[in-house]
Write a protein that holds these residues in place. Structure first.
Motif, PDB file in Angstrom:
ATOM      1  N   LEU A 115       0.828  -1.198   0.000  1.00 35.84           N
ATOM      2  CA  LEU A 115       0.000   0.000   0.000  1.00 35.84           C
ATOM      3  C   LEU A 115       0.869   1.257   0.000  1.00 35.84           C
ATOM      4  N   TYR A 116       1.873   1.230   0.868  1.00 34.61           N
ATOM      5  CA  TYR A 116       2.794   2.379   0.951  1.00 34.61           C
ATOM      6  C   TYR A 116       3.452   2.635  -0.398  1.00 34.61           C
ATOM      7  N   ILE A 117       4.001   1.557  -0.978  1.00 31.87           N
ATOM      8  CA  ILE A 117       4.721   1.701  -2.248  1.00 31.87           C
ATOM      9  C   ILE A 117       3.782   2.218  -3.322  1.00 31.87           C
ATOM     10  N   TRP A 118       2.558   1.730  -3.329  1.00 34.73           N
ATOM     11  CA  TRP A 118       1.580   2.160  -4.339  1.00 34.73           C
ATOM     12  C   TRP A 118       1.298   3.653  -4.227  1.00 34.73           C
ATOM     13  N   VAL A 119       1.070   4.126  -3.008  1.00 34.40           N
ATOM     14  CA  VAL A 119       0.736   5.537  -2.808  1.00 34.40           C
ATOM     15  C   VAL A 119       1.914   6.436  -3.184  1.00 34.40           C
ATOM     16  N   PHE A 120       3.103   6.097  -2.674  1.00 31.25           N
ATOM     17  CA  PHE A 120       4.220   7.030  -2.836  1.00 31.25           C
ATOM     18  C   PHE A 120       4.888   6.960  -4.186  1.00 31.25           C
ATOM     19  N   ARG A 121       4.687   5.848  -4.914  1.00 32.66           N
ATOM     20  CA  ARG A 121       5.183   5.840  -6.283  1.00 32.66           C
ATOM     21  C   ARG A 121       4.141   6.382  -7.244  1.00 32.66           C
ATOM     22  N   LEU A 125       6.115  13.600  -7.099  1.00 28.81           N
ATOM     23  CA  LEU A 125       6.927  14.076  -5.964  1.00 28.81           C
ATOM     24  C   LEU A 125       6.564  15.512  -5.616  1.00 28.81           C
ATOM     25  N   LEU A 126       6.314  16.300  -6.650  1.00 25.49           N
ATOM     26  CA  LEU A 126       5.968  17.698  -6.435  1.00 25.49           C
ATOM     27  C   LEU A 126       4.708  17.816  -5.577  1.00 25.49           C
ATOM     28  N   VAL A 127       3.707  17.011  -5.922  1.00 28.54           N
ATOM     29  CA  VAL A 127       2.456  17.031  -5.160  1.00 28.54           C
ATOM     30  C   VAL A 127       2.710  16.613  -3.722  1.00 28.54           C
ATOM     31  N   GLN A 128       3.539  15.571  -3.536  1.00 29.58           N
ATOM     32  CA  GLN A 128       3.837  15.110  -2.178  1.00 29.58           C
ATOM     33  C   GLN A 128       4.511  16.212  -1.370  1.00 29.58           C
ATOM     34  N   LEU A 129       5.455  16.931  -1.991  1.00 31.12           N
ATOM     35  CA  LEU A 129       6.148  18.012  -1.286  1.00 31.12           C
ATOM     36  C   LEU A 129       5.170  19.112  -0.877  1.00 31.12           C
ATOM     37  N   VAL A 130       4.285  19.471  -1.804  1.00 31.05           N
ATOM     38  CA  VAL A 130       3.314  20.521  -1.501  1.00 31.05           C
ATOM     39  C   VAL A 130       2.396  20.084  -0.364  1.00 31.05           C
ATOM     40  N   PHE A 131       1.957  18.819  -0.395  1.00 32.66           N
ATOM     41  CA  PHE A 131       1.104  18.302   0.667  1.00 32.66           C
ATOM     42  C   PHE A 131       1.777  18.390   2.025  1.00 32.66           C
ATOM     43  N   TRP A 132       3.057  17.927   2.096  1.00 32.00           N
ATOM     44  CA  TRP A 132       3.773  17.964   3.369  1.00 32.00           C
ATOM     45  C   TRP A 132       3.915  19.381   3.871  1.00 32.00           C
ATOM     46  N   ILE A 168      12.523  17.203   3.722  1.00 31.96           N
ATOM     47  CA  ILE A 168      13.113  15.903   4.046  1.00 31.96           C
ATOM     48  C   ILE A 168      12.043  14.817   4.062  1.00 31.96           C
ATOM     49  N   ALA A 169      10.900  15.132   4.666  1.00 39.62           N
ATOM     50  CA  ALA A 169       9.825  14.143   4.710  1.00 39.62           C
ATOM     51  C   ALA A 169       9.399  13.771   3.298  1.00 39.62           C
ATOM     52  N   GLY A 170       9.127  14.792   2.472  1.00 41.82           N
ATOM     53  CA  GLY A 170       8.658  14.521   1.121  1.00 41.82           C
ATOM     54  C   GLY A 170       9.656  13.711   0.319  1.00 41.82           C
ATOM     55  N   LEU A 171      10.928  14.136   0.341  1.00 42.25           N
ATOM     56  CA  LEU A 171      11.933  13.464  -0.476  1.00 42.25           C
ATOM     57  C   LEU A 171      12.206  12.046   0.021  1.00 42.25           C
ATOM     58  N   SER A 172      12.364  11.880   1.340  1.00 39.48           N
ATOM     59  CA  SER A 172      12.767  10.564   1.833  1.00 39.48           C
ATOM     60  C   SER A 172      11.636   9.541   1.747  1.00 39.48           C
ATOM     61  N   LEU A 173      10.408   9.959   2.047  1.00 41.06           N
ATOM     62  CA  LEU A 173       9.311   8.996   1.990  1.00 41.06           C
ATOM     63  C   LEU A 173       9.050   8.566   0.546  1.00 41.06           C
ATOM     64  N   ASN A 174       9.223   9.492  -0.384  1.00 37.38           N
ATOM     65  CA  ASN A 174       9.069   9.137  -1.789  1.00 37.38           C
ATOM     66  C   ASN A 174      10.183   8.191  -2.225  1.00 37.38           C
ATOM     67  N   VAL A 241       9.718  24.928  -4.773  1.00 40.27           N
ATOM     68  CA  VAL A 241       8.298  25.317  -4.725  1.00 40.27           C
ATOM     69  C   VAL A 241       7.802  25.453  -3.290  1.00 40.27           C
ATOM     70  N   ILE A 242       8.555  24.904  -2.333  1.00 41.47           N
ATOM     71  CA  ILE A 242       8.138  25.111  -0.950  1.00 41.47           C
ATOM     72  C   ILE A 242       9.134  26.013  -0.236  1.00 41.47           C
TER      73      ILE A 242
END
Lengths: 308, 263
Positions: A115-121, A125-132, A168-174, A241-242
């Motif tokens: 599930l984790y891999i599905w969501v984060f792949r 990445l840009l969207v994930q960074l903005v969300f965090w 860091i959260a966005g980049l590492s979790l991705n 962007v952040i």
């Protein structure tokens, strides 16, 4: 005339002259004119191209030289390297756990990991960074507790989330999601007999992984990981962007002021290229360490295949 | 009908397998295996491919779990623990500990390619059995000398011939001081001229009183080194007895048919 007479004498062939004529070791080595011509042409074209670029006023090499080691640029470079390094370390560590979970016999672990891999792949990445970065807007209070029950500890999201932690959260979790699949691929590439042997010698799964499986998997894991690291160096540019001041952000800050877009971009290019080249060299060294014991690698004292 | 084990052997068998059944998905591979092996006995298991010999061997050290029946080695039930009147399955950790005194040699050698020969041999003694590194190295060097590979201690497996690799594998298995050694077709992957050196190493071990169960096609080894020969077919023991009896005078048609290919 008998058959024996018709057949040429086989006992003592006197063809020493013939042999020296036909010995392939003395064959003519042709000069590969086409090959050398191509080499010459390629070098000439490349030199000419380099000369054209170097003497082109539009690149404004003077400006490039001026800003190459400027303080704001170097600070941006430090942020880029720091972010890339910390995100890769966290990403690899988490990715290893995810990979092992994905391959475990425990169905729940497999599912959660998948599930984790599905969501984060599956999300950019840009969207994930903005969300965090905007997490405090969505979840003003972050708390840990019993689902549908009382909370045990909680934080104000604004205190937790800064551009740095969000980056860091966005980049590492991705990164963890991608590293999980790379590591899993590497683990799968190890001969199944190795798992079985480690088990037969009463190693626990953890010990077998640590001592036997992962060292062998490293050969398949290192090249794509090198890729990921080099990508990460450049992906850090997304944190602009952040409002994190990485290398590209610093370069943009200068050219937004002075309008010298191309030269400043060349400054960024030069630094990215330098860092990537160093990482390439490091990767080669690490790869040759893990390739010991493989064919073609330097042999130890004893002669290979000598009969015992 | 199986023949009883030689009454001259020790009363308490080291290996006691009763009614072992094992299926893979729908295919039943072991259909009620019974076997007793006394300490110090050398048992050779013959049989056609698909008879379940390798599977049975791998059930003995719990590399495969069995579906029915029981296996006891040195009084300990393999894979399970008897608490009161109920059998409880062992945790992975406890199951691993059970394998500590059972050595295994595989058809494909399975040496650790990223470690040298010496490192291969000391890996389990140091990492699993907690021996100190200097002690383990000393014992490893002695074992490697015993199998005739003293000059290869710092080589990597890839630099050795098949026969040499298998001898290292034997040294590696001996390094854990096993009560029982399992050999799964140890010479089947070797070139014919390398088979002899491995078999002679195994013969030496047999003479030194090591308890061995050997799955092999090497009839010569069975004749010379085995205390007992077992013929397996279709997941059960068809007949067993002294090598001379089984090999020269097989009672069952299936045994005769199998052996006729070799003699």
């Amino acid at each position: 005339m008998t058959a024996a007479a018709r057949r040429p004498a086989m006992s003592v062939p006197d063809d020493s002259g013939e042999l020296s004529l036909r010995d392939v070791a003395r064959a003519h080595q042709p000069i590969r004119y086409g090959y050398w011509l191509l080499w010459l042409a390629s070098v000439a074209v490349l030199l000419k191209f380099a000369w054209i670029v170097a003497s082109n006023k539009n690149f404004e090499w003077g400006v490039v030289a001026k800003w190459l080691t400027a303080e704001s640029i170097l600070r941006g470079l430090a942020v880029t390297l720091g972010l890339a390094a910390s995100s890769m370390v966290i990403g690899i560590a988490l990715g290893l756990l995810l990979a092992v979970a994905r391959m475990s016999s425990n169905n729940l672990l497999r599912l959660l990991s998948g599930l984790y891999i599905w969501v984060f792949r599956g999300t950019p990445l840009l969207v994930q960074l903005v969300f965090w970065y905007n997490l405090s807007m969505l979840f003003p209070v972050i708390s840990l507790g019993i689902p549908f029950g009382p909370d045990l500890v909680s934080w104000n999201a604004n205190d937790l989330i800064t551009p740095l932690t969000a980056a860091i959260a966005g980049l590492s979790l991705n990164e963890a999601a991608y590293m999980a699949e790379i590591i899993r691929g590497g683990l799968l590439s190890v001969d199944p007999g190795q798992h079985e042997t480690a088990k037969a010698f009463s190693m626990t799964r953890a010990r077998a992984l640590r001592r036997i499986i992962i060292p062998q998997a490293m050969r398949s894991i290192i090249p794509p990981t090198g890729n990921q690291l080099i990508s990460m160096i450049k992906a850090t540019s997304l944190v602009s962007v952040i409002a994190m001041g990485d290398l590209l952000y610093s370069v943009q800050a200068v050219y937004n002021r002075t309008f010298e877009v191309i030269p400043l971009l060349l400054v960024a290019v030069a630094w990215y290229l330098l860092v990537t080249s160093i990482l390439n060299a490091v990767q080669s060294v690490i790869e040759s360490y893990y390739a010991r014991g493989e064919k073609g690698v330097s042999a130890p004292a004893s002669h290979p295949l000598a009969s015992a | 009908m199986t023949m009883p084990a030689d009454p001259g052997t020790a009363p308490m068998p080291l290996v006691k397998a009763r009614n072992v059944h094992k299926s893979f998905d729908r295919l039943e591979v072991l259909k009620g295996m019974d076997l007793d092996v006394a300490p110090g006995e050398v048992v050779v298991v013959l049989g056609p491919s698909g008879s379940g010999k390798s599977t049975f061997l791998r059930c003995l050290n719990n590399l495969e779990s069995i579906d029915r029946g029981s296996i006891q080695i040195d009084g300990e039930q393999i894979g399970y623990q008897l608490r009161g009147q109920r059998l409880h399955k062992l945790s992975a950790r406890a199951a691993a500990r059970q394998r500590r005194r059972i050595g295994m040699v595989f058809q494909q050698f399975n040496l650790y390619p990223h470690l040298t020969v010496l490192q291969n041999v000391i890996e389990a003694p140091v990492g699993v059995h907690g021996r100190s590194r200097p002690d383990a190295e000393r014992e490893a060097l002695a074992l490697l000398a015993r199998v005739g590979l003293s000059d290869k201690v710092d080589s990597y497996p890839r630099q050795l011939s098949g026969g040499q690799q298998q001898r290292v594998a034997i040294a590696r298995a001996l390094a854990i001081k096993p009560k029982l050694m399992l050999f799964d077709e140890p010479t089947s992957a070797l070139d014919p001229e390398l088979v002899g050196e491995v078999l002679s190493t195994m013969r030496d071990l047999a003479e030194q009183g090591l308890t061995m169960i050997v799955v092999t096609h090497e009839i010569g080894f069975a004749r010379e080194a085995a205390d007992r020969v077992i013929f397996m077919d279709g997941g059960t023991v068809v007949e067993q007895g002294k090598p001379a009896d089984i090999l020269m005078n097989p009672q069952h048609a299936r045994t005769r048919a199998f052996l006729s290919r070799f003699i």
